[in-house]
Motif scaffolding. Structure first.
Motif, PDB file in Angstrom:
ATOM      1  N   PRO A 209       0.846  -1.192   0.116  1.00 31.87           N
ATOM      2  CA  PRO A 209       0.091  -0.012  -0.120  1.00 31.87           C
ATOM      3  C   PRO A 209       0.977   1.195  -0.100  1.00 31.87           C
ATOM      4  CG  PRO A 209      -0.798  -1.516   1.631  1.00 31.87           C
ATOM      5  CD  PRO A 209       0.586  -2.170   1.194  1.00 31.87           C
ATOM      6  N   LEU A 210       1.904   0.999   0.673  1.00 33.57           N
ATOM      7  CA  LEU A 210       2.833   2.416   0.840  1.00 33.57           C
ATOM      8  C   LEU A 210       3.584   2.576  -0.668  1.00 33.57           C
ATOM      9  CD1 LEU A 210       4.607   1.972   4.223  1.00 33.57           C
ATOM     10  CD2 LEU A 210       2.830   3.450   3.678  1.00 33.57           C
ATOM     11  N   MET A 211       3.745   1.409  -1.318  1.00 33.02           N
ATOM     12  CA  MET A 211       4.641   1.827  -2.375  1.00 33.02           C
ATOM     13  C   MET A 211       3.710   2.226  -3.327  1.00 33.02           C
ATOM     14  SD  MET A 211       6.745  -1.807  -2.909  1.00 33.02           S
ATOM     15  CE  MET A 211       7.848  -2.043  -1.620  1.00 33.02           C
ATOM     16  N   GLU A 212       2.226   2.014  -3.534  1.00 30.07           N
ATOM     17  CA  GLU A 212       1.358   2.505  -4.402  1.00 30.07           C
ATOM     18  C   GLU A 212       1.013   3.945  -4.026  1.00 30.07           C
ATOM     19  OE1 GLU A 212      -1.972  -0.343  -3.838  1.00 30.07           O
ATOM     20  OE2 GLU A 212      -1.289  -1.578  -5.304  1.00 30.07           O
ATOM     21  N   LYS A 213       1.050   4.124  -2.842  1.00 31.60           N
ATOM     22  CA  LYS A 213       0.843   5.763  -2.579  1.00 31.60           C
ATOM     23  C   LYS A 213       1.965   6.395  -3.117  1.00 31.60           C
ATOM     24  CE  LYS A 213      -0.999   7.965   1.295  1.00 31.60           C
ATOM     25  NZ  LYS A 213      -1.420   7.847   2.725  1.00 31.60           N
ATOM     26  N   ILE A 214       3.161   5.947  -3.229  1.00 32.04           N
ATOM     27  CA  ILE A 214       4.227   6.910  -3.501  1.00 32.04           C
ATOM     28  C   ILE A 214       4.216   6.947  -4.970  1.00 32.04           C
ATOM     29  CG2 ILE A 214       5.374   7.172  -1.275  1.00 32.04           C
ATOM     30  CD1 ILE A 214       7.227   5.328  -2.549  1.00 32.04           C
ATOM     31  N   THR A 215       3.890   5.930  -5.658  1.00 33.24           N
ATOM     32  CA  THR A 215       4.114   6.103  -7.001  1.00 33.24           C
ATOM     33  C   THR A 215       2.786   6.128  -8.067  1.00 33.24           C
ATOM     34  OG1 THR A 215       3.766   3.633  -7.042  1.00 33.24           O
ATOM     35  CG2 THR A 215       6.051   4.228  -6.900  1.00 33.24           C
ATOM     36  N   LEU A 216       1.913   6.991  -7.171  1.00 34.53           N
ATOM     37  CA  LEU A 216       0.518   7.212  -7.787  1.00 34.53           C
ATOM     38  C   LEU A 216       0.738   7.884  -9.150  1.00 34.53           C
ATOM     39  CD1 LEU A 216      -2.142   6.274  -6.678  1.00 34.53           C
ATOM     40  CD2 LEU A 216      -2.492   8.654  -5.966  1.00 34.53           C
ATOM     41  N   PRO A 217       0.355   7.398 -10.164  1.00 31.26           N
ATOM     42  CA  PRO A 217       0.422   8.165 -11.437  1.00 31.26           C
ATOM     43  C   PRO A 217      -0.249   9.539 -11.540  1.00 31.26           C
ATOM     44  CG  PRO A 217      -0.793   6.344 -12.119  1.00 31.26           C
ATOM     45  CD  PRO A 217      -0.283   6.185 -10.636  1.00 31.26           C
ATOM     46  N   LYS A 218       0.182  10.572 -12.138  1.00 30.70           N
ATOM     47  CA  LYS A 218      -0.435  11.814 -12.176  1.00 30.70           C
ATOM     48  C   LYS A 218      -1.491  11.802 -13.217  1.00 30.70           C
ATOM     49  CE  LYS A 218       2.786  15.059 -10.586  1.00 30.70           C
ATOM     50  NZ  LYS A 218       4.335  15.237 -11.066  1.00 30.70           N
ATOM     51  N   PRO A 219      -2.847  12.202 -13.168  1.00 31.39           N
ATOM     52  CA  PRO A 219      -3.730  12.072 -14.175  1.00 31.39           C
ATOM     53  C   PRO A 219      -3.281  13.070 -15.166  1.00 31.39           C
ATOM     54  CG  PRO A 219      -4.896  12.581 -12.165  1.00 31.39           C
ATOM     55  CD  PRO A 219      -3.290  12.683 -11.856  1.00 31.39           C
ATOM     56  N   PHE A 220      -3.684  12.852 -16.385  1.00 30.59           N
ATOM     57  CA  PHE A 220      -3.273  13.621 -17.576  1.00 30.59           C
ATOM     58  C   PHE A 220      -3.598  15.093 -17.341  1.00 30.59           C
ATOM     59  CE2 PHE A 220      -4.123  15.517 -21.894  1.00 30.59           C
ATOM     60  CZ  PHE A 220      -2.714  15.429 -22.333  1.00 30.59           C
ATOM     61  N   GLY A 221      -2.882  16.085 -17.499  1.00 33.07           N
ATOM     62  CA  GLY A 221      -3.355  17.621 -17.490  1.00 33.07           C
ATOM     63  C   GLY A 221      -2.868  17.998 -16.247  1.00 33.07           C
TER      64      GLY A 221
END
Lengths: 258, 310
Positions: free
Chosen positions: B292-304
């Motif tokens: 869960p922590l790894m997912e949190k820090i690598t959350l992709p940015k939405p386009f724009g």
């Protein structure tokens, strides 16, 4: 039932410090590697709890409100020191197996919790029995956890061999993870039994929503803003009721128009 | 609404992949390793595999019957769990080890947390570590009819010579499914070609591990030492089949690479500095807990989003 008896039952069943209040988890998880250790820890805590409750209750009108916590701690620590010397003198085997956890009784949150929430506000005798009840509840819980862990993890119970010689002990149960497994399972088990008992003769449809119908002692303030439809017919939801009233009003208007 | 415009809720793009097909593909991919394990260790291995798989499936069935939930044994996930667990057991283990492990994997690690998709830890590895801590002497005894003595990895750790050719083929002591590097890689290639797993986790895992042992292993860049470390133990099985478990790996792509790097470092630490020779299962379990922590820090940015501030 008189007040003292009620306190005893409350401590053992209704507000069991381990299975219901989830207090004092450190000794619960650490020393329950055998039934004997669990019982010894529980009884030691019980003596401290009962005596400190009684003394704090006696002094409740003298202790200034501002310094009550240090005062409670001093009283509790005195009794813990006495118990530590008694154990060292008379039951050295238990003393050595409990080790550091005896002085740590001072910071056991059950003891401070009972002093703060019960003994500092109530007369001596109920406070004493509150301490005994809570202590017994703690002892029962610790002994049960210790017994299950010892039985599965070592094949013995109170150091008597229960399992046959060919039984290969499941060593994880006397290690730290085993404490969590057993605590979780026993808590789930007693919840299951208690919920089944509480449902008898009660409207069970409301238990699921967390409503005990005991509004006097209910801490859930979420109720206050809920709409209560006083005009509803039995078995009707809020939306259905609103729809029905709307229809009725329309019919009325139509009638008046005619 | 005209007939031409059909309005429906998402998802709009559908995949033919279902849980069933994925699990069936994983089972097929595990068959080479299973088959080699049975060939290598004989009938006791076959019996242990069957008992373990039966116990996982039966546990899931009985739990769901008792709890009056829909029975989900048809999705084969319990079979995969049982098979993976059995491949992680030594062939000389008694049958009840498989039963206890299977019940623990399904009941405690999977079902109590909500069933398939909800478990925070790989059930097969959770059960393996449970058995490892509970019955250490049985779980680390790799003696059987064909082989006696230490596993190659233990020999490597002790600094003794090993036969790398046999380690790659798999004719060594070890757990049922981990010995043959070739059989595992064949199965893994099948999964990669089908697109069920990709190389992000296994690639970053193995690469990080190689770099780690080159730096800290004390042998420098020594091909023999590196290949012995790669072929020995459960590294291949863990990297391709356990770390890539859909439920317990990170969802984000960068998170998966981070996950692989973490596993590589942890496995290196366990193998080089830990008391035992092996550490793949513990590192994957630790990695699972951090997902869960790894997912949190690598959350992709939405386009724009996140452009230059004005």
């Amino acid at each position: 039932m008189n007040r003292e008896g009620e306190r005893l039952i409350n401590g053992i069943v209704k507000e069991n410090p381990t299975f219901v209040l989830m207090l004092g988890m450190c000794p619960t998880l650490a020393v329950t590697t055998s039934a004997m250790n669990g019982l010894g820890m529980g009884l030691t805590t019980m003596v401290v709890l009962a005596l400190s409750n009684a003394i704090i209750s006696l002094l409740r009108n003298i202790i200034p409100d501002r310094v009550r916590i240090p005062a409670f701690i001093v009283i509790i620590a005195s009794f813990v020191t006495i118990m530590q010397f008694l154990l060292e003198g008379f039951i050295p085997s238990l003393y050595s197996s409990l080790g550091l956890y005896i002085p740590l009784i001072v910071v056991n949150c059950i003891i401070l919790g009972r002093a703060e929430s019960y003994a500092s506000k109530n007369p001596v005798l109920p406070s004493l029995f509150d301490g005994i009840g809570m202590g017994l509840g703690f002892s029962v819980a610790l002994t049960m956890i210790g017994a299950v862990r010892e039985l599965i993890g070592a094949g013995t119970l109170f150091n008597f061999r229960i399992m046959p010689e060919s039984y290969i002990p499941c060593a994880i149960f006397v290690m730290a993870p085993g404490a969590f497994f057993v605590l979780a399972f026993l808590t789930a088990l007693q919840n299951k039994i208690k919920i089944a008992g509480a449902k008898k003769g009660k409207d069970t449809s409301k238990i699921g929503s967390g409503c005990s119908e005991d509004c006097m002692n209910c801490s859930d303030k979420g109720c206050a803003h809920r709409v209560i439809d006083t005009d509803s017919k039995p078995g009707e939801t809020l939306a259905q009721g609103a729809e029905r009233r709307e229809q009725e009003t329309e019919e009325k208007i139509e009638k008046e128009d005619n | 609404m005209s007939d031409l415009m059909k309005v429906s809720s998402n998802p709009h793009i559908r995949s033919k992949l279902t849980t069933n097909t994925i699990m069936a593909a994983v089972i097929i991919a595990l068959l080479p390793a299973t088959g080699f394990g049975i060939y290598n260790f004989g009938i006791p291995a076959l019996i242990l595999i069957l008992v373990t798989v039966a116990s996982t499936v039966l546990t899931e069935f009985l739990y769901e019957k008792l709890m009056k939930k829909p029975v989900t044994i048809g999705d084969f996930s319990a079979v995969v769990t049982g098979l993976l667990l059995a491949l992680n057991l030594p062939s000389g283990a008694p049958w009840w080890i498989g039963v206890i492990g299977g019940v623990f994997a399904i009941l405690i690690v999977k079902m109590l947390f909500g069933g398939l998709g909800q478990n925070f830890m790989n059930p097969a590895l959770g059960a393996r570590c449970f058995l490892m801590l509970s019955f250490t002497s049985i779980m680390t005894n790799f003696d059987c009819d064909a082989y006696t003595g230490a596993t190659p990895l233990a020999l490597v750790k002790a600094g003794e010579p090993v036969d790398i050719f046999n380690m790659v083929i798999g004719k060594t002591a070890g757990t049922i499914g981990e010995t043959s590097m070739i059989a595992i890689v064949i199965g893994a290639c099948f999964l990669i070609l089908l697109g069920i797993i990709d190389l992000r986790i296994p690639g970053s895992y193995i690469l990080t591990f190689v770099i780690f042992i080159c730096i800290f292993g004390g042998h420098g860049i020594d091909p023999a030492y590196i290949s012995a470390q790669l072929a020995g133990g459960g590294l291949m099985l863990g990297a391709f089949f356990m770390a890539t478990d859909y439920v317990t790996r990170p969802i984000t792509k960068n998170g998966q690479i981070l996950f692989g790097i973490f596993l590589g470092i942890m496995t290196g630490i366990f193998r080089l500095f830990g008391p035992g020779a092996e550490g793949v299962s513990y590192s994957i379990i630790l990695g699972n807990l951090l997902v869960p922590l790894m997912e949190k820090i690598t959350l992709p940015k939405p386009f724009g989003k996140g452009g230059e501030k004005r």
